[in-house]
Design a protein around this motif. Structure first.
Motif, short mmCIF file in Angstrom:
data_model
loop_
_atom_site.label_atom_id
_atom_site.label_comp_id
_atom_site.label_asym_id
_atom_site.label_seq_id
_atom_site.Cartn_x
_atom_site.Cartn_y
_atom_site.Cartn_z
N MET A 3 48.34 -30.22 79.26
CA MET A 3 48.14 -29.40 80.46
C MET A 3 48.62 -27.97 80.24
O MET A 3 47.99 -27.02 80.71
N SER A 146 46.10 -32.69 88.16
CA SER A 146 46.77 -33.85 87.57
C SER A 146 46.37 -34.10 86.13
O SER A 146 46.92 -35.00 85.49
N THR A 147 45.41 -33.34 85.61
CA THR A 147 44.96 -33.52 84.23
C THR A 147 44.71 -32.15 83.59
O THR A 147 44.49 -31.16 84.29
N HIS A 149 42.03 -31.21 82.00
CA HIS A 149 40.66 -30.80 82.34
C HIS A 149 40.62 -30.12 83.70
O HIS A 149 40.03 -29.05 83.87
N PRO A 177 50.75 -37.73 80.64
CA PRO A 177 50.79 -38.39 81.95
C PRO A 177 52.02 -39.29 82.09
O PRO A 177 52.46 -39.91 81.11
N TRP A 189 48.78 -36.78 75.86
CA TRP A 189 47.48 -36.41 76.43
C TRP A 189 46.35 -36.67 75.43
O TRP A 189 45.21 -36.90 75.82
N HIS A 192 44.33 -39.59 76.28
CA HIS A 192 43.83 -39.67 77.65
C HIS A 192 42.46 -38.99 77.74
O HIS A 192 42.27 -37.88 77.24
N ASP A 194 40.94 -37.44 80.10
CA ASP A 194 40.90 -36.18 80.83
C ASP A 194 41.62 -35.05 80.11
O ASP A 194 41.84 -33.98 80.67
N SER A 195 41.99 -35.29 78.84
CA SER A 195 42.54 -34.20 78.03
C SER A 195 41.44 -33.44 77.30
O SER A 195 41.71 -32.42 76.67
N HIS A 228 48.95 -40.59 88.47
CA HIS A 228 49.13 -41.44 87.29
C HIS A 228 50.01 -42.64 87.59
O HIS A 228 49.80 -43.73 87.06
N ASP A 245 42.21 -38.68 93.70
CA ASP A 245 43.00 -37.52 93.28
C ASP A 245 42.53 -36.33 94.12
O ASP A 245 41.43 -35.81 93.93
#
Length: 334
Positions: A3, A146-147, A149, A177, A189, A192, A194-195, A228, A245
């Motif tokens: 992030m 929260s991510t 992305h 997360p 991340w 994950h 959404d990274s 998360h 979210d």
């Protein structure tokens, strides 16, 4: 990306794309910020675009209001959300009202970035979650990614917005997360989905929630770190929960909230801020007003406690697997 890397990339993209974008704050220049979110930006874009300020939050935000009225797009960083209070009057009395009081002649297109929330044992003055104070102020927009992305796409959208935006960054998510267990490290991340952060410019429009997990039995409304935690608990407990979210608290995607609650008939709101007057109370009221005839049980809230932030008991203060699991059980029995 992590992030932190995504936020840095968003700032780099906007500094390169728009000469009116200015980054300012304590230690954001040469040092690159206490969390390194602005690392390398001064070296690349120069000291007139990315510069350090005195330790004066009132001054930082006041200067940003003037910059915005002048036609710039400042992105001030407040080192921790806990430090934002000296600048509260500038945000509430000046930035939020500038468009209205000038009949649209002036705006304050500024994005105030601030790490917020707990999870790093920062103590009472480095761990607060004051988002509800800003959602209460007409004229301000409040964003919580929260991510990685979402952090990049939402930050770009916030900088391009013509109104003031408070951009809260959950520092517990900076490097991975958080699953709600204090004795387990954050998941990198890199593992994950959404990274995966696209290169260059892209926007995630403010006011659009995302369905982080589809389900049929209960709707969970969460943002930031608690997304998360909710995902982890739902998976471990085998609960068919739909996790929304919110991403932006103001403007709120009430359509997505209604759609989910009308499908599941049950709603759980989760946030780490204190319970009384928290944003969860507004969410619960909205769900009751708009989805009453679809509800099969009272709206549940799992939040932080109504106490000063407890340094030594930080992990007990967080809504975690035990309290979320109990709330899921109550809703299942209803």
């Amino acid at each position: 990306m992590t992030m932190i890397e995504a936020i840095n990339d968003a700032l780099d993209v906007m500094l390169s794309r728009d000469p009116s974008v200015i980054v300012l704050g304590e230690d954001v220049g040469y040092f690159g910020g206490v969390f390194r979110a602005t690392a390398g930006l001064q070296r690349k874009h120069g000291k007139t675009r990315v510069f350090d300020t005195p330790i004066s939050e009132c001054g930082i935000i006041g200067v940003a209001v003037g910059m915005g009225a002048y036609g710039l797009r400042p992105v001030p960083e407040i080192q921790f959300a806990d430090y934002i209070y000296p600048g509260l009057d500038q945000l509430v009395s000046e930035a939020a009202r500038l468009r209205y009081r000038s009949a649209g002649e002036y705006t304050a297109p500024m994005t105030v970035r601030a790490p917020f929330g707990g999870g790093i044992f920062g103590g009472q003055t480095h761990s607060q979650s004051p988002e509800a104070l800003f959602t209460h102020v007409a004229g301000l927009k409040t964003v919580v990614p929260s991510t990685p992305h979402d952090a990049k796409g939402l930050l770009i959208a916030a900088i391009e917005d013509n109104d003031p935006v408070i951009f809260f960054e959950p520092k517990r998510l900076y490097n991975g997360p958080f699953n709600g267990h204090y004795d387990e490290p954050a998941i990198p991340w890199s593992r994950h989905p959404d990274s995966m952060v696209p290169e260059g410019h892209y926007r995630i429009p403010l006011g659009n929630a995302r369905v982080a997990r589809e389900g049929q039995d209960v709707t969970v409304l969460a943002y930031g770190t608690m997304v998360h935690v909710a995902l982890e608990v739902a998976a471990r407990e085998g609960i068919d929960a739909e996790v929304i979210d919110l991403r932006t608290l103001v403007p709120l995607d009430i359509v997505a909230v209604e759609k989910s609650v009308q499908k599941t008939g049950k709603c759980l709101v989760v946030h780490e801020a204190t319970r009384t007057g928290g944003f969860g109370a507004e969410l619960a009221a909205l769900v009751q007003e708009r989805c009453f005839w679809h509800l099969e049980a009272p709206v549940e809230r799992v939040t932080g406690f109504d106490t000063p932030y407890p340094h030594s008991l930080e992990w007990a203060y967080f809504p975690g697997p035990v309290r979320l699991g109990e709330a899921f059980a109550r809703l299942a029995r209803a």
